[in-house]
Design an enzyme around this catalytic site. Structure first.
Site, mmCIF file in Angstrom:
data_model
loop_
_atom_site.group_PDB
_atom_site.id
_atom_site.type_symbol
_atom_site.label_atom_id
_atom_site.label_comp_id
_atom_site.label_asym_id
_atom_site.label_seq_id
_atom_site.Cartn_x
_atom_site.Cartn_y
_atom_site.Cartn_z
ATOM 1 C CG ASN A 20 9.152 -2.101 9.901
ATOM 2 O OD1 ASN A 20 9.868 -2.627 9.055
ATOM 3 N ND2 ASN A 20 9.078 -0.788 10.070
ATOM 4 C CG PHE A 21 9.992 -9.021 9.276
ATOM 5 C CD1 PHE A 21 9.889 -8.662 10.612
ATOM 6 C CD2 PHE A 21 9.675 -10.341 8.942
ATOM 7 C CE1 PHE A 21 9.465 -9.573 11.582
ATOM 8 C CE2 PHE A 21 9.264 -11.256 9.895
ATOM 9 C CZ PHE A 21 9.155 -10.869 11.222
ATOM 10 C CB SER A 22 9.989 -3.952 5.249
ATOM 11 O OG SER A 22 8.974 -3.388 6.046
ATOM 12 C CB CYS A 23 12.725 0.029 8.452
ATOM 13 S SG CYS A 23 13.362 1.708 8.358
ATOM 14 C CG ASN B 290 9.304 -0.125 4.239
ATOM 15 O OD1 ASN B 290 9.528 1.044 3.911
ATOM 16 N ND2 ASN B 290 9.184 -0.504 5.491
ATOM 17 C CB THR B 291 10.921 3.154 1.062
ATOM 18 O OG1 THR B 291 11.509 2.796 2.318
ATOM 19 C CG2 THR B 291 9.776 4.112 1.304
ATOM 20 C CG ASN C 102 11.679 7.722 4.566
ATOM 21 O OD1 ASN C 102 12.005 7.311 5.684
ATOM 22 N ND2 ASN C 102 11.118 6.925 3.658
HETATM 23 C C1 LIG Z 1 8.729 9.378 5.793
HETATM 24 C C2 LIG Z 1 8.371 7.930 5.762
HETATM 25 C C3 LIG Z 1 8.392 7.200 6.939
HETATM 26 C C4 LIG Z 1 8.068 5.841 6.929
HETATM 27 N N1 LIG Z 1 8.074 5.134 8.099
HETATM 28 C C5 LIG Z 1 7.710 3.819 8.092
HETATM 29 C C6 LIG Z 1 7.618 3.091 9.316
HETATM 30 O O1 LIG Z 1 7.858 3.608 10.406
HETATM 31 N N2 LIG Z 1 7.262 1.778 9.251
HETATM 32 C C7 LIG Z 1 6.961 1.166 8.052
HETATM 33 O O2 LIG Z 1 6.620 -0.023 8.050
HETATM 34 N N3 LIG Z 1 7.021 1.839 6.887
HETATM 35 C C8 LIG Z 1 7.383 3.146 6.878
HETATM 36 N N4 LIG Z 1 7.404 3.851 5.704
HETATM 37 C C9 LIG Z 1 7.089 3.140 4.422
HETATM 38 C C10 LIG Z 1 5.636 3.343 3.995
HETATM 39 O O3 LIG Z 1 4.750 2.750 4.921
HETATM 40 C C11 LIG Z 1 5.387 2.728 2.601
HETATM 41 O O4 LIG Z 1 5.641 1.330 2.678
HETATM 42 C C12 LIG Z 1 6.241 3.330 1.503
HETATM 43 O O5 LIG Z 1 6.368 4.734 1.671
HETATM 44 C C13 LIG Z 1 5.708 3.027 0.122
HETATM 45 O O6 LIG Z 1 4.411 3.580 -0.040
HETATM 46 P P1 LIG Z 1 4.136 4.965 -0.856
HETATM 47 O O7 LIG Z 1 4.684 4.745 -2.245
HETATM 48 O O8 LIG Z 1 2.647 5.157 -0.807
HETATM 49 O O9 LIG Z 1 4.881 6.023 -0.133
HETATM 50 C C14 LIG Z 1 7.719 5.210 5.696
HETATM 51 C C15 LIG Z 1 7.664 5.978 4.515
HETATM 52 C C16 LIG Z 1 7.973 7.317 4.533
HETATM 53 C C17 LIG Z 1 7.906 8.103 3.235
#
Ligand SMILES: Cc1cc2nc3c(=O)[nH]c(=O)nc-3n(C[C@H](O)[C@H](O)[C@H](O)COP(=O)(O)O)c2cc1C
Length: 374
Positions: free
Chosen positions: A150-153, A217-218, A87
């Site tokens: 959120n220090f990680s996006c 985070n991702t 994403n």
């Molecule tokens: C579409 C999408 C939007 C996300 N938006 C945020 C966000 O706004 N803030 C945040 O801290 N993490 C965001 N994340 C990260 C997720 O919270 C999570 O850390 C990450 O997807 C890893 O977990 P998973 O393997 O279960 O997907 C987002 C992830 C996805 C896929």
């Protein structure tokens, strides 16, 4: 009946499973449905003060591999298995004024479920530190039980935010301190995995006063180019930029980051995320010392908020406790962290004992001993 409840950063959870900050928690209706489905808590989609405009195209895609084959593609097709989400979605495009009454009404309906408000502001100026504090005061007055910074996006439209904060120990510490100066509820901090040594950012963030750390985070990543069209599988006008990888592909990556932190800070609180869709996955984070876990990708693909995922997680934990009742385990706290000590430096792993096993090399002499792990 097994006791699934747990305490984390002083908050009681009916179960240790939360929806992570992502589309499943982007609206009041989703969060209400999530609580009905049985999630112990939610972390809201990240709330900020600056205007947010997403790209003109799909924000999230899912990478699949052909069953029994090797083709990797985001094309929707039968007989393929999920590998990852990808994403480049920004934080919530709804302003704080939209969120606050909704946080209030969710908490009025579900006082015993945990609502963590994820927030984000910038760094490097007093004005941005003030923005963190404005967000904290807003969400805690509305009834948030805790705050996640959120220090990680990994994909930001601004350079002073998201993982650019999480990559700088000084910014981690200063921003956390500013938040702690006004916070009346526990402060969790979500760090980026995209650093050389996450223990440094973790140390700085704890020094700033964080009550818990969240990871991962991702991970920064690019979609593949389509071998026929030679276009990136996700693009706007032919262009793509780095986005975030989540889902099964990051489970092992995220565990490695978490292990480094829980080993360095065995007495601190951690919330694990990354690649979880079943209890067997979540168990890894618990064994390393996490007190809660969070789910995003798997929930997105299960009716948007994961009703089947949370059912399996709760049933899995209950069955695990039943199976291990003889060991005296009645709740998560009884087995949390018990495998932390199994992750060691490579040099601490036993070598074959046969004296002639040298891989063709003479026994090393006159070299400095390997540096100890720092
Ligand atoms: C579409 C999408 C939007 C996300 N938006 C945020 C966000 O706004 N803030 C945040 O801290 N993490 C965001 N994340 C990260 C997720 O919270 C999570 O850390 C990450 O997807 C890893 O977990 P998973 O393997 O279960 O997907 C987002 C992830 C996805 C896929």
């Amino acid at each position: 009946m097994a006791d699934l409840s747990t305490e984390f950063t002083g908050i009681r959870f009916e179960n240790p499973f939360l929806l992570a900050s992502a589309p499943p928690t982007e609206s009041e209706s989703n969060i209400m449905r999530a609580f009905e489905a049985g999630w112990g808590g939610v972390v809201t989609k990240t709330i900020g003060l600056h205007p947010v405009v997403n790209v003109a195209g799909p924000k999230t895609r899912f990478l699949r591999v052909d069953d029994g084959g090797t083709r990797l593609s985001m094309a929707k097709r039968p007989e393929s298995t999920l590998m990852a989400s990808w994403n480049w979605e920004l934080i919530s495009d709804k302003p704080m004024d939209w969120w606050l009454p909704r946080i209030r009404s969710i908490k009025a309906s579900w006082p015993n479920r945990v609502l963590v408000a994820s927030i984000m502001a910038g760094s490097g100026t007093d004005r941005e530190l003030g923005n963190w504090q404005t967000l904290v005061e807003g969400v805690q007055d509305a009834g948030a039980d805790a705050i996640e910074l959120n220090f990680s996006c990994p994909h930001m439209d601004r350079v002073d935010m998201g993982s650019n904060v999480g990559k700088d120990p000084v910014l981690c510490s200063v921003s956390t301190q500013a938040v702690k100066a006004v916070a009346k509820v526990p402060v969790w901090v979500k760090l980026t995995p995209a650093t050389a040594n996450i223990v440094e950012e973790a140390e700085a963030t704890f020094r700033g006063g964080a009550d818990a750390l969240t990871s991962s985070n991702t991970f920064p990543s690019l979609p593949l180019f389509d071998p026929e069209t030679l276009e990136p599988e996700v693009n706007v006008d032919g262009l793509v930029s780095s986005g975030g990888l989540g889902g099964p592909a990051i489970l092992l990556l995220s565990l490695a980051k978490m292990a480094e932190m829980t080993e360095a800070f065995p007495d601190r609180a951690f919330s694990g995320i990354g690649g979880i869709s079943t209890f067997a996955h979540a168990l890894n984070y618990f064994l390393l010392g996490c007190g809660t876990v969070q789910v995003a990708t798997a929930a997105m693909l299960d009716h948007a908020i994961g009703p089947n995922v949370i059912r399996e997680l709760n049933a899995g934990l209950a069955a695990f406790l039943d199976r291990n009742a003889e060991r005296g385990w009645t709740r998560l706290a009884d087995f949390r962290g018990i495998r932390r000590g199994r992750v060691v430096a490579q040099s601490a792993i036993r070598r074959p004992e046969t004296a002639d096993y040298r891989g063709g090399h003479e026994q090393a002499e006159d070299y400095d001993p390997p540096l100890a792990r720092v």
